[in-house]
Design an enzyme around this catalytic site. Structure first.
Site, PDB file in Angstrom:
ATOM      1  N   TYR A 201      11.983 -26.021   1.985  1.00 11.01           N
ATOM      2  CA  TYR A 201      12.206 -27.259   2.752  1.00 11.01           C
ATOM      3  C   TYR A 201      10.990 -27.686   3.568  1.00 11.01           C
ATOM      4  CZ  TYR A 201      13.836 -23.480   5.863  1.00 11.01           C
ATOM      5  OH  TYR A 201      13.961 -22.308   6.567  1.00 11.01           O
ATOM      6  N   LYS A 202       9.927 -26.845   3.572  1.00 14.45           N
ATOM      7  CA  LYS A 202       8.745 -27.232   4.339  1.00 14.45           C
ATOM      8  C   LYS A 202       7.787 -27.990   3.410  1.00 14.45           C
ATOM      9  CE  LYS A 202       9.159 -23.069   7.220  1.00 14.45           C
ATOM     10  NZ  LYS A 202       9.707 -23.584   8.470  1.00 14.45           N
TER      11      LYS A 202
ATOM     12  N   PHE B 119       7.936 -14.477  11.813  1.00 17.46           N
ATOM     13  CA  PHE B 119       9.034 -15.340  12.237  1.00 17.46           C
ATOM     14  C   PHE B 119      10.182 -14.451  12.721  1.00 17.46           C
ATOM     15  CE2 PHE B 119      12.561 -18.329  11.714  1.00 17.46           C
ATOM     16  CZ  PHE B 119      12.022 -19.428  12.356  1.00 17.46           C
TER      17      PHE B 119
ATOM     18  N   ASP C 249       6.154 -13.082   3.405  1.00 13.45           N
ATOM     19  CA  ASP C 249       6.910 -14.316   3.618  1.00 13.45           C
ATOM     20  C   ASP C 249       5.913 -15.469   3.486  1.00 13.45           C
ATOM     21  OD1 ASP C 249       8.170 -16.546   4.710  1.00 13.45           O
ATOM     22  OD2 ASP C 249       9.275 -15.376   6.195  1.00 13.45           O
TER      23      ASP C 249
ATOM     24  N   ARG D 191       2.788 -28.494  17.855  1.00 14.16           N
ATOM     25  CA  ARG D 191       2.371 -28.095  16.516  1.00 14.16           C
ATOM     26  C   ARG D 191       2.336 -29.314  15.598  1.00 14.16           C
ATOM     27  NH1 ARG D 191       5.980 -23.799  13.123  1.00 14.16           N
ATOM     28  NH2 ARG D 191       7.423 -25.535  13.228  1.00 14.16           N
TER      29      ARG D 191
HETATM   30  C1  PLP Z   1       8.298 -17.777   8.269  1.00  8.40           C
HETATM   31  C2  PLP Z   1       9.775 -18.010   8.246  1.00  8.40           C
HETATM   32  N1  PLP Z   1      10.575 -17.023   7.834  1.00  8.40           N
HETATM   33  C3  PLP Z   1      11.930 -17.175   7.822  1.00  8.40           C
HETATM   34  C4  PLP Z   1      12.519 -18.356   8.215  1.00  8.40           C
HETATM   35  C5  PLP Z   1      14.012 -18.476   8.190  1.00  8.40           C
HETATM   36  O1  PLP Z   1      14.421 -19.249   7.100  1.00  8.40           O
HETATM   37  P1  PLP Z   1      15.945 -19.658   6.827  1.00  8.40           P
HETATM   38  O2  PLP Z   1      16.431 -20.368   8.036  1.00  8.40           O
HETATM   39  O3  PLP Z   1      15.855 -20.563   5.643  1.00  8.40           O
HETATM   40  O4  PLP Z   1      16.709 -18.422   6.546  1.00  8.40           O
HETATM   41  C6  PLP Z   1      11.705 -19.419   8.632  1.00  8.40           C
HETATM   42  C7  PLP Z   1      12.309 -20.691   9.052  1.00  8.40           C
HETATM   43  O5  PLP Z   1      11.670 -21.622   9.433  1.00  8.40           O
HETATM   44  C8  PLP Z   1      10.287 -19.237   8.651  1.00  8.40           C
HETATM   45  O6  PLP Z   1       9.469 -20.209   9.064  1.00  8.40           O
END
Ligand code: PLP
Length: 397
Positions: A209-210, A113, A184, A356
């Site tokens: 939150y997912k 990400f 992650d 998606r």
């Molecule tokens: C794999 C991954 N890492 C990091 C993040 C970033 O998270 P946050 O916005 O809660 O800091 C996300 C957000 O969707 C994500 O999907």
């Protein structure tokens, strides 16, 4: 046996909506609204500042951390909740780098990400010690692990395609080369069985939150392996991670174990929602969730490919190599998704061309999958997406 009828009844899905975006934001657990209301009126309202002790607000990050820990194979006392995932990535990477002080390369992949990569970039710049972020293709990660790598930092499930890394195998290889790992689990926790302890992950982070349905902006979690818990130095040395926050010492002493990964005042209201959301997992077997989610996604892929040849599968076909989401590519993916959303089939779009869909047996069954494919066929085959209103880019896609 997991009773998916029961779990379905725990969530509010508006009439006429088929919700296939739990991989971005889980739906509202019905109990969460009441829990937050009660927390606000009974605890905040009546207890006021006393709530930190009387309502357990102060120990909430650890208590709820243990609840999340159970879903990712983490022993008690190794997970804490707070802040956002980006911040937890920063903490984990900073601590991991210090535990491997003689090396200078962080290995990641281009399926990670972007926020994780941005955070790494920012941290390395601040450290200014000649660190380098090496980004390779997901398939090239294994071969790129060598004796130069300080930390392997990966997202287990690719947010674009759902491609799944083998956490245990890559961690084994990283350790054999003398590297530490930061995983992650944003798209893993609550989606697939995870065993951070068994895989020997050094650090793991994720959001709630997912698939954990904690609500928009719900706080993140961090896991530190027991062998590092007393050694990892918290880069963000806020007072809540201090050994004695209310001693108000002028210098920092790291709290014991996972406590030190706390930073500042916890988001108590958001945690009340998360706590209620986690009740949905009582009596749920993650292996059964996995089996059901693969069956739903396989059905979806089969039907979409048979009925919409214009769409190209972007996800691994083999369910065991995929997380809980499926993506298809189409040059007009954005407009297709907007047309679907206007018909109540909610997924999302990831640039440049992926639509998606997430499959969560907790609140989605075969009926919803079949109805979603009917809508997709209508939108794609009859070009219902081909209108100016569906091409207008929104702020969040
Ligand atoms: C794999 C991954 N890492 C990091 C993040 C970033 O998270 P946050 O916005 O809660 O800091 C996300 C957000 O969707 C994500 O999907």
């Amino acid at each position: 046996m997991t009773d998916f009828k029961r779990t379905q009844s725990l969530f509010y899905i508006p009439d006429g909506v088929i919700y296939l975006d739990g991989n971005s934001l889980g739906p509202l657990p019905i109990a969460a609204a009441d829990r937050v209301h009660r927390m606000m009126s009974e605890q905040w309202g009546n207890e006021l500042i006393r709530g930190w002790n009387s309502a357990g607000w102060m120990v909430q990050p650890r208590r709820i951390g243990d609840r999340v820990g159970r879903l990712i194979g983490a022993p008690e006392g190794t997970v804490v909740i707070g802040d956002t995932l980006s911040i937890k990535v920063y903490q984990a990477l900073a601590a991991a780098l210090e535990l491997n002080p003689d090396r200078r390369v962080i290995l990641s992949d281009n399926g990670n990400f972007p926020s994780d990569l941005y955070i790494a970039e920012g941290l390395l710049k601040s450290l200014d010690r000649g660190y380098m972020l090496k980004i390779v293709a997901p398939e090239a990660v294994e071969d790129a692990i060598d004796e130069t790598i300080a930390v392997l930092m990966l997202t287990e499930v690719d947010y674009r395609t759902g491609r799944l890394h083998d956490m245990a195998a890559l961690t084994r290889k990283a350790h054999a080369a003398g590297a530490l790992t930061v995983w992650d689990l944003a798209h893993s926790a609550g989606a697939i069985p995870v065993d951070v302890l068994g895989a020997k992950a050094d650090f793991a982070v994720g959001c709630t939150y997912k698939y954990l349905n904690g609500g928009p902006g719900a706080p993140a979690f961090i896991y530190v392996a027991p062998e590092h818990a007393e050694m990892a130095r918290p880069a963000l040395s806020g007072w809540m991670g201090h050994q004695a926050p209310f001693a108000f010492d002028l210098d920092y002493r790291a709290g014991s174990g996972i406590e030190r990964m706390r930073v500042g005042t916890p988001p108590v209201i958001a945690m009340a929602a998360l706590d209620a959301a986690l009740d949905a997992w009582e009596g749920v077997d993650m292996h059964e969730v996995r089996k059901a989610s693969i069956a739903l996604a396989d059905l979806f892929i089969r039907e979409v490919e048979a009925r919409c040849p214009e769409l190209t599968l972007a996800s691994p076909r083999d369910g065991n190599k995929r997380g809980s989401q499926v993506s298809f590519r189409h040059a007009n993916g954005y407009a297709i998704m907007q047309a679907l959303i206007s018909r109540g089939v909610i997924g999302d779009f990831r640039a440049p061309d992926a639509i998606r869909f997430g499959f969560t047996p907790l609140y989605i069954g075969e009926t919803e999958v079949r109805a979603a494919v009917d809508a997709i066929e209508d939108v794609v085959v009859n070009r219902r997406w081909d209108s100016a209103e569906y091409r207008k880019m929104a702020l969040v896609t």
